[in-house]
Design a protein around this motif. Structure first.
Motif, mmCIF file in Angstrom:
data_model
loop_
_atom_site.group_PDB
_atom_site.id
_atom_site.type_symbol
_atom_site.label_atom_id
_atom_site.label_comp_id
_atom_site.label_asym_id
_atom_site.label_seq_id
_atom_site.Cartn_x
_atom_site.Cartn_y
_atom_site.Cartn_z
ATOM 1 N N TRP A 126 -10.177 -102.084 10.090
ATOM 2 C CA TRP A 126 -10.219 -100.921 9.209
ATOM 3 C C TRP A 126 -11.464 -100.916 8.334
ATOM 4 C CZ3 TRP A 126 -7.243 -105.203 8.609
ATOM 5 C CH2 TRP A 126 -7.392 -105.930 7.420
ATOM 6 N N SER A 157 1.703 -102.739 6.029
ATOM 7 C CA SER A 157 1.734 -101.675 7.032
ATOM 8 C C SER A 157 1.380 -102.255 8.404
ATOM 9 C CB SER A 157 0.818 -100.504 6.664
ATOM 10 O OG SER A 157 -0.537 -100.764 6.995
ATOM 11 N N THR A 159 -1.157 -100.881 10.508
ATOM 12 C CA THR A 159 -2.567 -100.749 10.880
ATOM 13 C C THR A 159 -3.505 -100.605 9.689
ATOM 14 O OG1 THR A 159 -2.459 -98.333 11.080
ATOM 15 C CG2 THR A 159 -1.906 -99.628 13.044
ATOM 16 N N HIS A 160 -3.002 -100.783 8.457
ATOM 17 C CA HIS A 160 -3.799 -100.631 7.240
ATOM 18 C C HIS A 160 -4.289 -99.189 7.062
ATOM 19 C CE1 HIS A 160 -6.425 -101.678 3.876
ATOM 20 N NE2 HIS A 160 -5.932 -102.915 3.918
ATOM 21 N N SER A 161 -3.381 -98.238 7.242
ATOM 22 C CA SER A 161 -3.705 -96.824 7.088
ATOM 23 C C SER A 161 -3.523 -96.367 5.646
ATOM 24 C CB SER A 161 -2.795 -95.976 7.988
ATOM 25 O OG SER A 161 -3.008 -96.268 9.342
ATOM 26 N N ARG A 165 -2.248 -90.010 3.698
ATOM 27 C CA ARG A 165 -3.144 -89.138 4.458
ATOM 28 C C ARG A 165 -2.667 -88.903 5.883
ATOM 29 N NH1 ARG A 165 -9.168 -91.429 2.768
ATOM 30 N NH2 ARG A 165 -8.776 -91.633 0.513
ATOM 31 N N ILE A 166 -1.526 -89.470 6.221
ATOM 32 C CA ILE A 166 -0.966 -89.285 7.551
ATOM 33 C C ILE A 166 0.387 -88.599 7.419
ATOM 34 C CG2 ILE A 166 -2.204 -91.266 8.523
ATOM 35 C CD1 ILE A 166 0.290 -92.954 8.207
ATOM 36 N N GLU A 174 4.726 -96.844 9.967
ATOM 37 C CA GLU A 174 3.852 -97.901 9.437
ATOM 38 C C GLU A 174 4.642 -98.858 8.540
ATOM 39 O OE1 GLU A 174 0.487 -98.663 9.494
ATOM 40 O OE2 GLU A 174 -0.152 -97.136 10.913
#
Length: 257
Positions: A126, A157, A159-161, A165-166, A174
């Motif tokens: 990321w 989480s 994937t480190h999102s 924002r999703i 997540e």
């Protein structure tokens, strides 16, 4: 945080050494936020995410000398007669195990690493998208080693999102998916969550609570009391001492006396 606690808050709003925080820490439980330990590799962009082993050793020694003990995040909101501190590391870097685990053990301390569940054994992908230097994340055996030394892990989480924002269903996956994967892999309950980038809102907070976590860490500056929201625990970012001109001037004056 009540007014008395807020009024004792030191400046600047990061943690380097114990003395300026001594009085303030008497009003609640500090949670220290680290990321990486050891030397910075060439090409590092965000230098503040690294703490040198010399600094880390000094900070642990200061807590030992002040009579502090480490507690789990489950105890971060409790008032204790014994001074308490929580030590956390975001992302699950291998250099924390390599440079920090023996120092924690020497002082009888423990810490929590927040693991990016889908990137175990890989790297900080990321950050690399923004040009950051590559750092290894712990693999499964290294995480087991970390746990075997009396430390904890939590979820950071999948994937480190940026969770706000999703779409909400993706944020839910997540949060719940990382918990499920870590529990299945290591056979232990995962009780604690950390918002990637400190990014959350009321909807994301509620998803964390619904997933069955006991706590969640933010990156908001502060200490924690029984009145603190367990799903928005405050933390103190660890930084090296300031290298401002004012500090440099003081050192030069001292040198030439």
């Amino acid at each position: 945080m009540d007014r008395r606690v807020a009024n004792t808050a030191p400046q600047p709003q990061y943690y380097s050494t114990f003395a300026p925080f001594r009085e303030w820490f008497g009003h609640g439980t500090p949670v220290l936020m680290y990321h990486k330990l050891g030397p910075r590799p060439p090409g590092t962009r965000i230098k503040g995410l690294y703490a040198g082993t010399k600094l880390f050793r000094k900070q642990l020694r200061e807590f030992t000398e002040a009579g502090f003990a480490t507690v789990s995040l489950s105890g971060a909101r409790q008032v204790r007669q014994t001074n308490s501190v929580v030590i956390t590391f975001d992302d699950g870097y291998e250099n924390v195990l390599r440079h920090g685990s023996h120092l924690l053990k020497q002082h009888g301390f423990s810490a929590t690493q927040f693991i990016v569940a889908d990137l175990i054994g890989r790297t900080n992908e990321w950050d690399q998208r923004n040009g950051e230097a590559v750092e290894k994340l712990m693999d499964i055996e290294q995480i087991r080693d970390w746990l075997g030394q009396g430390n904890e892990i939590g979820a950071h989480s999948s994937t480190h999102s940026f969770l706000t924002r999703i779409p909400l269903p993706a944020a839910r996956e997540e949060i719940t998916g990382s918990k499920r994967k870590l529990e299945d892999t290591f056979g232990i309950p995962i009780r604690h969550f950390c918002y990637p980038y400190g990014d959350y809102n009321p909807a994301v907070r509620d998803l964390v609570q619904q997933a069955g976590y006991e706590t969640a860490c933010s990156d908001e500056f502060g200490i924690n009391t029984p009145q603190s929201d367990p799903f928005a625990l405050k933390r103190l970012t660890v930084r090296h001492p300031s290298r401002s001109l004012r500090v440099l001037k003081r050192k030069l004056v001292s040198f030439f006396r």
